[in-house]
Design an enzyme around this catalytic site. Structure first.
Site, PDB file in Angstrom:
ATOM      1  N   THR A 122       0.928  -1.186   0.163  1.00 28.08           N
ATOM      2  CA  THR A 122      -0.108  -0.095  -0.134  1.00 28.08           C
ATOM      3  C   THR A 122       0.812   1.275  -0.062  1.00 28.08           C
ATOM      4  O   THR A 122       1.666   1.261   0.894  1.00 28.08           O
ATOM      5  CB  THR A 122      -0.931   0.014   1.276  1.00 28.08           C
ATOM      6  OG1 THR A 122      -1.773  -0.939   1.282  1.00 28.08           O
ATOM      7  CG2 THR A 122      -2.029   1.459   1.231  1.00 28.08           C
ATOM      8  N   LYS A 150      -7.722   1.344  -3.366  1.00 30.13           N
ATOM      9  CA  LYS A 150      -7.566   1.800  -2.164  1.00 30.13           C
ATOM     10  C   LYS A 150      -8.429   3.030  -1.677  1.00 30.13           C
ATOM     11  O   LYS A 150      -7.973   3.524  -0.573  1.00 30.13           O
ATOM     12  CB  LYS A 150      -6.150   1.649  -1.809  1.00 30.13           C
ATOM     13  CG  LYS A 150      -5.301   0.270  -2.085  1.00 30.13           C
ATOM     14  CD  LYS A 150      -4.064   0.247  -2.043  1.00 30.13           C
ATOM     15  CE  LYS A 150      -3.704  -0.996  -2.707  1.00 30.13           C
ATOM     16  NZ  LYS A 150      -2.219  -1.143  -2.670  1.00 30.13           N
ATOM     17  N   GLY A 201      -8.616   7.173   1.542  1.00 26.80           N
ATOM     18  CA  GLY A 201      -7.776   6.265   1.181  1.00 26.80           C
ATOM     19  C   GLY A 201      -7.164   5.490   2.486  1.00 26.80           C
ATOM     20  O   GLY A 201      -7.032   6.019   3.514  1.00 26.80           O
ATOM     21  N   SER A 223       3.549   1.384   2.592  1.00 27.13           N
ATOM     22  CA  SER A 223       4.957   1.048   2.600  1.00 27.13           C
ATOM     23  C   SER A 223       5.955   2.017   1.630  1.00 27.13           C
ATOM     24  O   SER A 223       6.962   2.007   1.913  1.00 27.13           O
ATOM     25  CB  SER A 223       5.005  -0.236   1.554  1.00 27.13           C
ATOM     26  OG  SER A 223       4.265  -0.242   0.349  1.00 27.13           O
TER      27      SER A 223
END
Length: 267
Positions: A81, A113, A124, A208
């Site tokens: 993500t 997302k 999000g 990430s």
């Protein structure tokens, strides 16, 4: 018996443990076992080293066994993500990649997302999809209770997140934005706003590759000819080149005020 002072990187920073007076480099496995017996079940010490003078001070690395809901750097559940939100010139753009990673395997490369919350809020998420959808629904309820007050709704949502026995187990981090505010909601009950605050030009990100995307977007924020959408596009491309859990299959939501009305464009 000597008292061994063990330093660990957790909220419980110092532990005292009685160990045999004979301490040498060959007994580390016994020491580890003794230390782990004193730790909570959610943690384990996996390495230990003796200092130069072979005294009774040992430095250890603490490995958590249970994920912290307030991790924003993509570890554990947040692999796969990257979500970035940029506000510039009255225009708000929210971008997300499409990769979902399970361990070392890419399970899906076109996940969505992002979603709208009501008619004037975009959001999000990073973390568990089911948990995020549950939280979206709760946030929608708070926005109905406090219409046009995103900050108030998010604070009430964060309070509920921390105090409700069911919601406390939900693991997700969310970005929400309307025409005047951009906020991050975390599982620890935090409501975070960019340093600039309010409707000023700002950048915020999670996941990430979030830190890479934020760095790239901040560098472009003052560049002429780059609006919020172009900044997000370029920053996410850079994040996708650096972060192995981020691809370049992007989705976006754009929020802007046109003729006094809030308009949300989805792609």
């Amino acid at each position: 018996m000597k008292k061994l002072l063990v330093k660990v990187s957790s909220s419980k920073s110092l532990l005292n443990k009685n160990l045999p007076s004979l301490i040498n480099p060959n007994c580390t496995s016994r020491i580890l076992s003794s230390i782990n017996n004193t730790l909570p079940s959610s943690s384990i010490v996996n390495t230990i080293s003796i200092n130069n003078n072979n005294k009774s001070f040992y430095h250890t690395n603490l490995t958590p066994l249970i994920n912290d809901k307030n991790v924003l750097d993509g570890q554990h559940d947040m692999h796969g993500t990257t979500v970035l939100c940029c506000r510039k010139g009255g225009k708000v753009c929210l971008y997300a990649d499409g990769q979902v990673t399970l361990g070392s395997v890419v399970m899906k490369n076109n996940a969505r997302k992002l979603r709208t919350v009501g008619s004037d809020v975009i959001a999000g998420f990073a973390g568990s999809t089911a948990d995020a959808i549950t939280l979206f629904e709760r946030l929608e309820g708070k926005l109905e209770e406090y219409p046009g007050q995103l900050m108030r709704a998010c604070v009430e949502m964060a309070k509920l997140w921390r105090t409700d026995k069911y919601l406390r187990k939900l693991e997700a981090v969310m970005i929400v934005a309307d025409k005047t505010h951009t906020l991050i909601l975390t599982g620890n009950g935090d409501v975070l706003e960019p340093t600039e605050g309010g409707d000023k030009d700002s950048v915020i990100g999670i996941g990430s590759g979030g830190h890479y995307a934020i760095a790239a977007a901040k560098a472009l924020l003052d560049v002429e000819g780059y609006d919020a959408e172009k900044i997000c596009q370029k920053a996410m491309e850079i994040a996708g080149e650096i972060c192995i859990y981020t691809n370049k299959n992007f989705t976006k939501l754009i929020l802007e005020e046109v003729g006094g009305e809030v308009k949300i464009t989805e792609n």
